[in-house]
Write a protein that holds these residues in place. Structure first.
Motif, mmCIF file in Angstrom:
data_model
loop_
_atom_site.group_PDB
_atom_site.id
_atom_site.type_symbol
_atom_site.label_atom_id
_atom_site.label_comp_id
_atom_site.label_asym_id
_atom_site.label_seq_id
_atom_site.Cartn_x
_atom_site.Cartn_y
_atom_site.Cartn_z
ATOM 1 N N THR A 1 0.845 -1.193 -0.101
ATOM 2 C CA THR A 1 -0.048 -0.025 -0.136
ATOM 3 C C THR A 1 0.846 1.220 -0.076
ATOM 4 O OG1 THR A 1 -0.785 -1.341 1.991
ATOM 5 C CG2 THR A 1 -2.468 0.034 0.824
ATOM 6 N N ASP A 2 0.819 2.235 -1.160
ATOM 7 C CA ASP A 2 1.343 3.152 -1.113
ATOM 8 C C ASP A 2 1.268 4.160 0.094
ATOM 9 O OD1 ASP A 2 2.414 2.535 -3.556
ATOM 10 O OD2 ASP A 2 0.817 3.543 -4.810
ATOM 11 N N GLU B 1 5.287 6.369 6.342
ATOM 12 C CA GLU B 1 6.448 5.939 7.041
ATOM 13 C C GLU B 1 7.510 7.221 6.646
ATOM 14 O OE1 GLU B 1 9.908 2.513 6.825
ATOM 15 O OE2 GLU B 1 7.786 2.074 6.237
ATOM 16 N N VAL B 2 7.542 7.391 5.059
ATOM 17 C CA VAL B 2 8.390 8.567 4.722
ATOM 18 C C VAL B 2 8.183 9.864 5.235
ATOM 19 C CG1 VAL B 2 9.088 9.749 2.463
ATOM 20 C CG2 VAL B 2 8.911 7.393 2.474
ATOM 21 N N LYS C 1 9.452 9.950 8.934
ATOM 22 C CA LYS C 1 10.947 10.306 8.911
ATOM 23 C C LYS C 1 11.440 11.401 8.572
ATOM 24 C CE LYS C 1 12.125 5.277 8.376
ATOM 25 N NZ LYS C 1 12.776 4.391 7.387
ATOM 26 N N LEU C 2 10.838 12.138 7.425
ATOM 27 C CA LEU C 2 11.056 13.458 6.954
ATOM 28 C C LEU C 2 10.779 14.484 8.255
ATOM 29 C CD1 LEU C 2 11.917 15.120 4.683
ATOM 30 C CD2 LEU C 2 9.784 15.427 3.921
ATOM 31 N N ALA C 3 9.574 14.120 8.886
ATOM 32 C CA ALA C 3 9.424 15.199 9.933
ATOM 33 C C ALA C 3 10.334 15.226 11.207
ATOM 34 C CB ALA C 3 7.784 14.759 10.605
ATOM 35 N N ARG C 4 10.918 14.025 11.529
ATOM 36 C CA ARG C 4 11.944 13.564 12.470
ATOM 37 C C ARG C 4 13.038 14.219 11.993
ATOM 38 N NH1 ARG C 4 12.417 7.705 13.371
ATOM 39 N NH2 ARG C 4 10.894 7.411 12.088
#
Length: 98
Positions: free
Chosen positions: A23-24, A30-31, A34-37
């Protein structure tokens, strides 16, 4: 030659798809997480409009360098005085205490 419809592997493969679709939405979430972190960590390091950790570290290193330069000057003067005193004592020892 075998007929393709008689092959059991072909029938089994139609029951189980070869490509499993991921599922996209899960991947995108998830991406984005991670970008927010990463963004939060960069904001913490650089500082957004406020002095961040990097600028605070630079200020501390600057103060330590000034202190180190000052200490090295005092150390040089102390070493010169001690070397001179030791040289004088050695010279006097040879002439006076014989």
């Amino acid at each position: 030659m075998m007929n393709r419809t008689d092959d059991t592997r072909t029938r089994e493969s139609t029951k189980h798809p070869l490509v499993v679709r991921v599922t996209d939405n899960d991947f995108q979430c998830e991406v984005l997480e991670k970008l927010a972190r990463l963004d939060a960590n960069m904001e913490m390091l650089v500082g957004g409009g406020q002095p961040g950790r990097i600028s605070l570290v630079e200020a501390r290193v600057g103060a330590l360098e000034k202190n180190d330069i000052r200490r090295s000057d005092y150390d040089r003067m102390a070493n010169a005085v001690m070397a001179t005193a030791i040289s004088v004592l050695i010279a006097l020892h040879d002439t006076r205490w014989k």
